[in-house]
Design a protein around this motif. Structure first.
Motif, PDB file in Angstrom:
ATOM      1  N   ASP A 293       2.240   0.168   7.922  1.00  0.00           N
ATOM      2  CA  ASP A 293       0.880  -0.298   8.218  1.00  0.00           C
ATOM      3  C   ASP A 293      -0.062   0.888   8.076  1.00  0.00           C
ATOM      4  O   ASP A 293       0.118   1.910   8.747  1.00  0.00           O
ATOM      5  CB  ASP A 293       0.840  -0.867   9.645  1.00  0.00           C
ATOM      6  N   ASP A 294      -1.056   0.788   7.193  1.00  0.00           N
ATOM      7  CA  ASP A 294      -1.990   1.903   7.019  1.00  0.00           C
ATOM      8  C   ASP A 294      -3.286   1.395   6.408  1.00  0.00           C
ATOM      9  O   ASP A 294      -3.355   0.277   5.889  1.00  0.00           O
ATOM     10  CB  ASP A 294      -1.377   2.996   6.133  1.00  0.00           C
ATOM     11  N   THR A 295      -4.321   2.234   6.473  1.00  0.00           N
ATOM     12  CA  THR A 295      -5.636   1.885   5.956  1.00  0.00           C
ATOM     13  C   THR A 295      -6.022   2.850   4.843  1.00  0.00           C
ATOM     14  O   THR A 295      -5.802   4.063   4.946  1.00  0.00           O
ATOM     15  CB  THR A 295      -6.693   1.929   7.082  1.00  0.00           C
TER      16      THR A 295
ATOM     17  N   HIS B   7       1.015   1.497  -1.486  1.00  0.00           N
ATOM     18  CA  HIS B   7       1.829   0.944  -0.404  1.00  0.00           C
ATOM     19  C   HIS B   7       3.203   0.520  -0.925  1.00  0.00           C
ATOM     20  O   HIS B   7       4.222   0.695  -0.234  1.00  0.00           O
ATOM     21  CB  HIS B   7       1.102  -0.253   0.227  1.00  0.00           C
ATOM     22  N   ILE B   8       3.252  -0.034  -2.120  1.00  0.00           N
ATOM     23  CA  ILE B   8       4.535  -0.408  -2.720  1.00  0.00           C
ATOM     24  C   ILE B   8       5.423   0.824  -2.888  1.00  0.00           C
ATOM     25  O   ILE B   8       6.629   0.793  -2.591  1.00  0.00           O
ATOM     26  CB  ILE B   8       4.310  -1.096  -4.084  1.00  0.00           C
ATOM     27  N   ASP B   9       4.853   1.937  -3.343  1.00  0.00           N
ATOM     28  CA  ASP B   9       5.625   3.175  -3.490  1.00  0.00           C
ATOM     29  C   ASP B   9       6.131   3.682  -2.144  1.00  0.00           C
ATOM     30  O   ASP B   9       7.252   4.191  -2.030  1.00  0.00           O
ATOM     31  CB  ASP B   9       4.781   4.250  -4.172  1.00  0.00           C
ATOM     32  N   ARG B  10       5.298   3.549  -1.125  1.00  0.00           N
ATOM     33  CA  ARG B  10       5.711   4.010   0.205  1.00  0.00           C
ATOM     34  C   ARG B  10       6.868   3.171   0.747  1.00  0.00           C
ATOM     35  O   ARG B  10       7.792   3.692   1.384  1.00  0.00           O
ATOM     36  CB  ARG B  10       4.514   3.967   1.149  1.00  0.00           C
ATOM     37  N   LEU B  11       6.838   1.865   0.476  1.00  0.00           N
ATOM     38  CA  LEU B  11       7.962   1.022   0.872  1.00  0.00           C
ATOM     39  C   LEU B  11       9.231   1.431   0.133  1.00  0.00           C
ATOM     40  O   LEU B  11      10.318   1.494   0.724  1.00  0.00           O
ATOM     41  CB  LEU B  11       7.642  -0.450   0.585  1.00  0.00           C
ATOM     42  N   ALA B  12       9.106   1.694  -1.162  1.00  0.00           N
ATOM     43  CA  ALA B  12      10.266   2.104  -1.949  1.00  0.00           C
ATOM     44  C   ALA B  12      10.863   3.398  -1.402  1.00  0.00           C
ATOM     45  O   ALA B  12      12.090   3.531  -1.273  1.00  0.00           O
ATOM     46  CB  ALA B  12       9.865   2.269  -3.413  1.00  0.00           C
ATOM     47  N   ALA B  13       9.990   4.359  -1.073  1.00  0.00           N
ATOM     48  CA  ALA B  13      10.475   5.628  -0.531  1.00  0.00           C
ATOM     49  C   ALA B  13      11.181   5.415   0.810  1.00  0.00           C
ATOM     50  O   ALA B  13      12.204   6.050   1.099  1.00  0.00           O
ATOM     51  CB  ALA B  13       9.312   6.602  -0.375  1.00  0.00           C
ATOM     52  N   ALA B  14      10.656   4.506   1.623  1.00  0.00           N
ATOM     53  CA  ALA B  14      11.221   4.280   2.953  1.00  0.00           C
ATOM     54  C   ALA B  14      12.624   3.681   2.896  1.00  0.00           C
ATOM     55  O   ALA B  14      13.451   3.935   3.782  1.00  0.00           O
ATOM     56  CB  ALA B  14      10.296   3.372   3.764  1.00  0.00           C
TER      57      ALA B  14
ATOM     58  N   ARG C  59      -6.982  -2.338   4.823  1.00  0.00           N
ATOM     59  CA  ARG C  59      -5.772  -2.163   5.633  1.00  0.00           C
ATOM     60  C   ARG C  59      -4.640  -3.009   5.052  1.00  0.00           C
ATOM     61  O   ARG C  59      -4.819  -4.182   4.756  1.00  0.00           O
ATOM     62  CB  ARG C  59      -6.016  -2.581   7.079  1.00  0.00           C
ATOM     63  N   PHE C  60      -3.475  -2.374   4.878  1.00  0.00           N
ATOM     64  CA  PHE C  60      -2.286  -3.067   4.406  1.00  0.00           C
ATOM     65  C   PHE C  60      -1.174  -2.941   5.437  1.00  0.00           C
ATOM     66  O   PHE C  60      -0.913  -1.853   5.967  1.00  0.00           O
ATOM     67  CB  PHE C  60      -1.780  -2.472   3.086  1.00  0.00           C
ATOM     68  N   LYS C  61      -0.526  -4.056   5.710  1.00  0.00           N
ATOM     69  CA  LYS C  61       0.714  -4.072   6.470  1.00  0.00           C
ATOM     70  C   LYS C  61       1.714  -4.861   5.648  1.00  0.00           C
ATOM     71  O   LYS C  61       1.473  -6.033   5.317  1.00  0.00           O
ATOM     72  CB  LYS C  61       0.511  -4.727   7.840  1.00  0.00           C
ATOM     73  N   MET C  62       2.838  -4.211   5.298  1.00  0.00           N
ATOM     74  CA  MET C  62       3.801  -4.855   4.429  1.00  0.00           C
ATOM     75  C   MET C  62       5.207  -4.638   4.968  1.00  0.00           C
ATOM     76  O   MET C  62       5.527  -3.568   5.506  1.00  0.00           O
ATOM     77  CB  MET C  62       3.698  -4.324   2.995  1.00  0.00           C
TER      78      MET C  62
ATOM     79  N   ASP D  69       4.772  12.232  -4.972  1.00  0.00           N
ATOM     80  CA  ASP D  69       6.081  12.656  -5.478  1.00  0.00           C
ATOM     81  C   ASP D  69       6.174  14.174  -5.571  1.00  0.00           C
ATOM     82  O   ASP D  69       7.246  14.758  -5.391  1.00  0.00           O
ATOM     83  CB  ASP D  69       6.327  12.030  -6.856  1.00  0.00           C
ATOM     84  N   ALA D  70       5.024  14.827  -5.821  1.00  0.00           N
ATOM     85  CA  ALA D  70       5.012  16.281  -5.981  1.00  0.00           C
ATOM     86  C   ALA D  70       5.104  17.008  -4.643  1.00  0.00           C
ATOM     87  O   ALA D  70       5.864  17.978  -4.492  1.00  0.00           O
ATOM     88  CB  ALA D  70       3.758  16.720  -6.731  1.00  0.00           C
ATOM     89  N   ILE D  71       4.326  16.574  -3.648  1.00  0.00           N
ATOM     90  CA  ILE D  71       4.244  17.341  -2.390  1.00  0.00           C
ATOM     91  C   ILE D  71       4.620  16.518  -1.159  1.00  0.00           C
ATOM     92  O   ILE D  71       4.548  17.028  -0.036  1.00  0.00           O
ATOM     93  CB  ILE D  71       2.838  17.951  -2.209  1.00  0.00           C
ATOM     94  N   GLY D  72       4.974  15.252  -1.357  1.00  0.00           N
ATOM     95  CA  GLY D  72       5.436  14.457  -0.227  1.00  0.00           C
ATOM     96  C   GLY D  72       4.356  14.009   0.722  1.00  0.00           C
ATOM     97  O   GLY D  72       4.639  13.698   1.882  1.00  0.00           O
ATOM     98  N   ILE D  73       3.108  13.958   0.284  1.00  0.00           N
ATOM     99  CA  ILE D  73       1.996  13.523   1.138  1.00  0.00           C
ATOM    100  C   ILE D  73       1.287  12.361   0.454  1.00  0.00           C
ATOM    101  O   ILE D  73       0.919  12.443  -0.719  1.00  0.00           O
ATOM    102  CB  ILE D  73       0.999  14.667   1.397  1.00  0.00           C
ATOM    103  N   TRP D  74       1.081  11.280   1.204  1.00  0.00           N
ATOM    104  CA  TRP D  74       0.368  10.108   0.691  1.00  0.00           C
ATOM    105  C   TRP D  74      -1.095  10.205   1.098  1.00  0.00           C
ATOM    106  O   TRP D  74      -1.431  10.192   2.270  1.00  0.00           O
ATOM    107  CB  TRP D  74       0.976   8.834   1.270  1.00  0.00           C
TER     108      TRP D  74
END
Length: 635
Positions: A51-53, A243-250, A162-165, A608-613
């Motif tokens: 969940d993030d904005t 957000h899709i990338d963050r889900l994949a990473a998680a 805001r997305f919550k997925m 992907d480079a520095i690990g910060i979204w």
């Protein structure tokens, strides 16, 4: 009052007359909703929920040519040399505004120094010039300065989304909730604000059984908003694809795999506000988004992501990211009305009459190529009459990637009708029936015996000099099914300097589904131009406003930083051609939307480079350094 959240609770007084821009009563702080399934149930089924904005900025067109016009009234006819993306819409608007018969208004746009939506219709100074000319009886010229262009032109909407997925470990999406706040500015109407376009893209890009999507337009004291090269696409796609990338990473899944896992094979028709809670699944006219995703990632060297993930000892870190998009553009726009005419003269001259403007996308060239293909001649043999309401019939304004889709069919029809009439004359010379003839490369020949042929010009010798052959074509509205949209994907490789915060784009790849690329060179050019829009949106462009007055402060290209050639990376543009059977030679539009996934692809590559979204655009060096410092303190 310019902050979205602040205005939600305490709306400012209207700054623009609602008579001129009706829309406040319909749009202001009113939620438009798309829903299906049960999101609460979907989140309980998820293994991971994020969940993030996200915050996206305003963006300006930065056209080379500012708004300019010359108006001349001779007592009978009003002629306006304008800087607009459409001549016929402007002609009709001038006639209505001044109470004139449309036949007494002529609009000419010979050349246009960029538009990107800013010149989708004639703006105020054109009407001022026309009124002054009608009052004085003299020609009147008006032109805006660069600062005026920034201050008075509509711009891209800034948004807070805001997305919550939720997602299962196998990559299946279980629920999506979205709340998109859109800064409409001081005024909006149905012509420049789409009340559900952001959430429509979320609903249609990936398959998910449980969604609750809400879009709220908010009137503030900022200047007006409006068309800005795919105005809602980048604000919609950036947070969704991040957000899709963050889900994949998680869940430890490859970002490409999670997208293919949730690939949507049918459209959900939410194109009209009244249908948003009455979902209907319909087929796409043609969709090759999966092909685009694979081609874009293959071209960037997707397999290198894991190799680059091992942190180097130096300050420069590299990363690779991707993003996909869908856009409800490229298939024409209501009312889809368009006309074209072809004349063939006794001396062999061929004229194509089209009431559209070539705004730099090659509309003149593409439509001439369609006519030439149907006539069996070379495109250079055709004289194109365009950018003028005299000697043309109604054509659409050149925006929303509509001209190829809307004008292609009538051009093809007009050329076919003129060709068939010429075949009647040629048949006498070839001693055959008109139905037995075909034409190609400037020759008309008997299909059963291609050697039996005559030059196109020889057939024209039989035309009555006083009565050229003519053919006409028209375009009707699209059917309700299938759904016409544009698709594509991009991938980016970036290098982040952790000492300076600087971000360099090493390379980008883009795969775009154009249906059929009538002129591949022009299509590639549009992809490159769209990416440049996306690069500025991602890394540098941002309007700065006085919080007390809402007035823009950085009204020049020194402080409002658009990318230059030195900022642009090498770009590999891949044209995916499967053809769309509903359009002339399978070609649909797609130029406007080529910016849609760029910012998201860059943002995912930075992560992907520095690990910060980074959830707020633009991602500037100071933001990078602050984020790195915050992570060090947290560690």
């Amino acid at each position: 009052m310019i902050d979205l959240e602040e205005v939600l609770g305490s709306p400012p007084p209207a700054l623009v007359n609602d008579e001129e821009y009706p829309g406040r009563e319909r749009f202001d702080r009113k939620p438009f909703v798309i829903r299906r399934g049960d999101t609460a149930k979907g989140f309980t089924e998820a293994d991971v929920v994020i969940d993030d904005t996200y915050v996206t900025p305003t963006q300006y067109h930065a056209t080379i040519q500012t708004r300019a016009c010359v108006a001349s009234w001779d007592g009978e006819t009003l002629t306006v040399w304008d800087a607009a993306q459409g001549v016929w819409n402007s002609k009709l608007a001038f006639a209505k505004s001044f109470g004139l018969d449309p036949e007494r208004v002529r609009v000419i746009v010979e050349n246009l120094g960029g538009g990107f939506g800013s010149k989708a219709w004639s703006h105020r100074i054109s009407y001022y010039a026309a009124r002054l000319s009608m009052t004085t009886g003299k020609p009147v010229r008006m032109e805006q300065t660069r600062a005026e262009e920034f201050l008075v032109h509509p711009h891209r909407y800034d948004c807070r989304i805001r997305f919550k997925m939720g997602v299962r470990r196998d990559g299946t999406l279980t629920a999506i909730e979205e709340r998109a706040l859109v800064n409409i500015g001081a005024a909006a109407g149905s012509s420049n604000y789409n009340a559900n376009r952001i959430i429509w893209q979320t609903s249609n890009l990936y398959e998910c059984p449980n969604v609750y999507l809400e879009q709220i337009g908010v009137f503030t004291n900022l200047q007006m908003t409006g068309p800005t090269r795919a105005p809602f696409n980048m604000p919609a796609i950036f947070p969704l694809e991040m957000h899709i990338d963050r889900l994949a990473a998680a869940i430890g899944m490859d970002p490409l795999e999670i997208r293919l896992k949730n690939y949507k094979t049918h459209a959900s028709t939410h194109t009209k506000p009244e249908l948003m809670e009455q979902e209907m699944r319909v087929p796409w006219s043609n969709k090759q988004l999966d092909v685009c995703m694979r081609k874009a990632t293959d071209a960037i060297g997707w397999e290198r992501r894991k190799e680059q993930r091992n942190p180097s000892t130096g300050p420069r870190k590299r990363g690779i990211g991707m993003a996909a998009f869908i856009a409800h553009q490229g298939g024409g726009k209501s009312p889809n009305k368009a006309y074209a005419d072809v004349d063939i003269c006794r001396n062999g001259t061929i004229r194509l009459h089209i009431g559209v403007v070539d705004i730099g996308g090659g509309q003149k060239t593409i439509l001439a190529m369609i006519a030439a293909e149907e006539l069996g001649v070379h495109a250079g043999d055709i004289e194109v009459i365009y950018g003028d309401t005299r000697d043309t019939r109604y054509g659409p304004a050149c925006h929303t990637s509509r001209v190829t889709a809307e004008m292609g069919p009538p051009v093809l029809q007009a050329a076919a009708e003129a060709r068939d009439k010429l075949f009647v004359l040629a048949a006498r010379q070839l001693k055959a029936q008109p139905s037995e003839l075909a034409s190609c490369d400037g020759l008309i020949y008997v299909k059963a015996c291609p050697q039996q042929s005559i030059p196109f010009a020889a057939a024209c010798a039989g035309i009555d000099a006083a009565n050229p052959i003519s053919g006409s074509g028209s375009r009707e509205s699209n059917p309700d099914s299938p759904l016409f949209s544009s698709f594509g994907a991009q991938a980016a490789e970036v290098e982040v300097d952790t000492e300076t915060g600087g971000i360099s784009i090493v390379r980008m790849t883009a795969a775009q589904d154009f249906g059929k690329a009538i002129n591949p060179k022009l299509c590639v050019s549009q992809v490159v131009g769209g990416i440049e829009f996306g690069v500025g949106y991602a890394l540098s462009e941002e309007g700065i406003y006085d919080p007390k007055t809402g007035r823009m402060l950085n009204t020049n290209f020194h402080q409002y930083r658009v990318p230059t050639s030195l900022d642009m990376p090498p770009i590999d543009a891949i044209l995916v051609e499967g053809g769309d059977p509903y359009f002339a030679f399978g070609a649909r539009g797609g130029a406007e939307v080529t910016n849609a996934p760029t910012a998201a692809a860059i943002g995912n590559a930075i992560a992907d480079a520095i690990g910060i979204w980074f959830t707020e655009l633009p991602v500037t060096p100071d933001k990078v350094l602050e984020a790195l410092k915050a992570r060090r303190l947290q560690d």
